[in-house]
Enzyme design. Structure first.
Site, PDB file in Angstrom:
ATOM      1  N   THR A 149      -4.035   2.147  -1.998  1.00  0.00           N
ATOM      2  CA  THR A 149      -3.467   0.896  -1.905  1.00  0.00           C
ATOM      3  C   THR A 149      -3.905  -0.118  -2.916  1.00  0.00           C
ATOM      4  OG1 THR A 149      -2.941  -1.233  -0.651  1.00  0.00           O
ATOM      5  CG2 THR A 149      -5.872  -0.080  -0.506  1.00  0.00           C
TER       6      THR A 149
ATOM      7  N   THR B 211       1.258  -1.087  -0.060  1.00  0.00           N
ATOM      8  CA  THR B 211      -0.314  -0.258   0.144  1.00  0.00           C
ATOM      9  C   THR B 211       0.793   0.982  -0.204  1.00  0.00           C
ATOM     10  OG1 THR B 211      -1.694  -1.619   1.347  1.00  0.00           O
ATOM     11  CG2 THR B 211      -1.188   1.421   1.562  1.00  0.00           C
TER      12      THR B 211
HETATM   13  O1  DON Z   1      -6.952  -2.352   2.994  1.00  0.00           O
HETATM   14  C1  DON Z   1      -5.664  -2.796   3.445  1.00  0.00           C
HETATM   15  O2  DON Z   1      -6.142  -3.405   4.639  1.00  0.00           O
HETATM   16  C2  DON Z   1      -5.123  -3.729   2.544  1.00  0.00           C
HETATM   17  N1  DON Z   1      -6.219  -3.533   1.145  1.00  0.00           N
HETATM   18  C3  DON Z   1      -3.764  -2.938   3.016  1.00  0.00           C
HETATM   19  C4  DON Z   1      -2.923  -3.708   2.258  1.00  0.00           C
HETATM   20  C5  DON Z   1      -1.658  -3.214   1.919  1.00  0.00           C
HETATM   21  O3  DON Z   1      -1.096  -2.899   3.047  1.00  0.00           O
HETATM   22  C6  DON Z   1      -0.959  -4.516   2.103  1.00  0.00           C
HETATM   23  N2  DON Z   1      -1.544  -5.327   0.978  1.00  0.00           N
HETATM   24  N3  DON Z   1      -1.101  -6.007   0.773  1.00  0.00           N
END
Ligand code: DON
Length: 574
Positions: A400, A382
């Site tokens: 992200t 992200t």
């Molecule tokens: O929004 C979220 O919490 C996750 N989709 C964030 C993902 C992330 O930081 C690392 N990714 N896989």
């Protein structure tokens, strides 16, 4: 060459180096500047943001321009095909947030990922077109700009178009992705990704070679000309919808046209007299952060010492409780009107929880209370943008694609990667186990619902003015990364560089194990900590925080881009 010329060249080299050092670097020594600061995961994007401040742009302008630049230079996480959150705190005390988290398409159903025996079919919540949520980024950036931007929209998209057209140097960080793509270049679904991210559509870039993204440049030009409509209507929307239709995805032109970002009141707390301003649900980060800070407020963290076994015990117990509540209660508020947010962030509730923490003895994460959390691996892809402008207004934005490079599917002809954010929903209704699934109601799939997120953009303020701007990638670890940076600054009085670089830990209730950054915690401390009953595993690296500290007495900004992030940079304006 004469000796004199050589000396002159050497001095010039030194001067350039020193000058660069003074306004742009990563690590324990923060960048110092007086008239603005941008910290992000790519140096070119931070420079774009800083130039926007130079031109008179405010923090929203600079964060929008940085976000578009990251969509070109950081394809792993920078994006127009994903979603995220903005937290804003003005120097005048005004606070707001923007929610541009992705949504489930209208044709989505609770059971959409299930195959035989109600098991997830082919990892379809994380891979392939069903994993793609309706993107929110362009609408969110546009809404924030419409409401608060100073510079013309066109000027904020222009630097990204230039980067896409003229290219940027390939870096080591991107290598694994091109190898991944190379192995799938003949698979129909990834052909457009090969075209966009392999040299001439077939070969591997070497470090330093220039990658240009002409299709992405054209998409950005439509966004530059038509604002959010340049993405959600017209050619870009047609390209997305027809790609979906052709390959079995759900997102239609109607889904895109219906996407609306939201402006929301921040979730607010207080920690040792400082104000915590953070993102409300569907982010779970703000609520958990405030709950955990409230719990540890009753302990003398300073006296225990930074990362001592005692202080790690207290942090862990706060994390355990914060994450249990997160899993139990939080979801998209538009679909869960009864969420007990006020209770979770209250001091009284934290006091009750504190009572349950024993000195020098680990609690057990009791899965009988609530069977299990979602334990799946989440990669750190992200990305965080922290900005302070000349006036001292602050933006913390985290956005992200979910996994690194999201679904790794590029929209044919549009040049950008799609997210795989649908994986953040609970995939099997009613089925919860310790292997990786949670099936509780607040976060089940429904048409147009938003999946919960751990992203925790946050701003700490004092007497109505921002003091610390912070956020990080890292899936579920994000919440704990932000938690520890805040504690490092407020309790241990670290400068922002020290606070970000300090070794971190992570506990998420279930599984009942704490990860320590390798080489970050001494074996002696680990032994004492384990003797209290905690289980430990090593982790190579946790999070990639980007932070800015506003020293109001000196009138100086200190910025740090986490050295855990390969291409990151804090760039200041003097
Ligand atoms: O929004 C979220 O919490 C996750 N989709 C964030 C993902 C992330 O930081 C690392 N990714 N896989």
């Amino acid at each position: 060459m004469t000796t004199q010329k050589i000396k002159l060249l050497f001095c010039l080299f030194l001067a350039t180096g020193l000058n660069l050092q003074s306004y742009a670097q990563s690590g324990r020594t923060p960048v110092r500047a007086e008239n603005g600061m941008v910290a992000s995961s790519h140096y070119l994007a931070s420079e774009v943001g800083s130039e926007i401040i130079e031109k008179g742009g405010n923090a929203i302008d600079a964060s929008v321009a940085t976000a578009f630049a990251l969509a070109v230079a950081l394809p792993s996480a920078g994006n127009i095909g994903g979603g995220g959150f903005i937290v804003y705190h003005g120097n005048d005390g005004y606070q707001t947030t923007f929610n541009f988290r992705e949504k489930a398409p209208m044709a989505a159903t609770e059971d959409m990922f299930l195959g035989e025996n109600r098991k997830v079919k082919n990892n379809s919540n994380h891979e392939g077109l069903l994993s793609v949520g309706v993107p929110g980024t362009v609408a969110g950036l546009y809404k924030a700009h419409q409401k608060m931007g100073d510079l013309p929209w066109e000027d904020l998209v222009a630097p990204a178009i230039k980067l896409a057209e003229e290219g940027f140097p390939w870096t080591y960080r991107l290598n694994w992705f091109q190898n991944w793509v190379k192995n799938r270049e003949n698979e129909d679904l990834y052909k457009a990704t090969a075209k966009a991210f392999l040299k001439n559509g077939t070969d591997l870039y070497k470090q330093g070679e220039i990658i240009k993204q002409p299709d992405l440049a054209e998409t950005l030009k439509r966004i530059q000309k038509h604002g959010a409509d340049g993405f959600y209507k017209g050619k870009t929307a047609e390209l997305i919808a027809s790609y979906m239709k052709e390959h079995g995805g759900l997102i239609t032109e109607e889904d895109l046209a219906a996407y609306e970002p939201e402006e929301l009141e921040p979730v607010k707390g207080k920690y040792r007299g400082y104000d915590i301003v953070a993102m409300p649900p569907p982010s779970t980060g703000g609520v958990a952060l405030i709950e955990m800070l409230n719990i540890i407020e009753g302990f003398d963290m300073q006296e225990m010492g930074h990362n001592s076994a005692k202080s790690l015990h207290v942090l862990t117990e706060a994390m355990r409780r914060g994450f249990a509540d997160r899993a139990l209660h939080l979801g998209d508020p538009n679909f869960n009107p009864e969420m007990p947010v006020e209770k979770l962030i209250s001091k009284d509730y934290a006091a009750d929880l504190r009572e349950t923490i024993e000195e020098n003895k680990a609690s057990q994460s009791d899965s009988a209370n609530f069977s299990a959390a979602h334990l799946k691996y989440e990669s750190p892809q992200t990305t965080q943008i922290s900005v302070v402008d000349k006036e001292g207004n602050a933006v913390s934005m985290t956005y992200t694609l979910e996994h690194s490079f999201g679904s790794k599917i590029t929209v044919e002809g549009a040049g950008f990667l799609l997210n795989n954010e649908m994986g953040d929903f609970n995939p099997i209704p009613g089925y919860t186990d310790t292997e990786g699934f949670i099936g509780t109601a607040p976060n089940l799939v429904a048409p147009q619902k938003r999946m919960i997120s751990s992203m925790t953009p946050a701003i700490v303020a004092k007497e109505g003015r921002p003091l610390l701007v912070i956020g990080s990638p890292g899936g579920r670890t994000i919440i704990n990364t932000v938690f520890q940076v805040v504690v490092n600054v407020l309790d241990y009085k670290m400068n922002i560089g020290q606070a970000i670089e300090a070794p971190r830990i992570h506990h998420q209730w279930l599984p009942d194990v704490t990860s320590f950054e390798r080489f970050g915690i001494s074996p002696d401390t680990k032994r004492l900590y384990e003797a209290m009953g905690h289980k430990v595993k090593w982790n190579d690296s946790q999070g990639r925080a980007m932070g800015i500290y506003l020293d109001h007495e000196e009138g100086v900004l200190y910025g740090t881009a986490d050295s855990r992030s390969y291409d990151s940079r804090a760039v200041g304006n003097n």
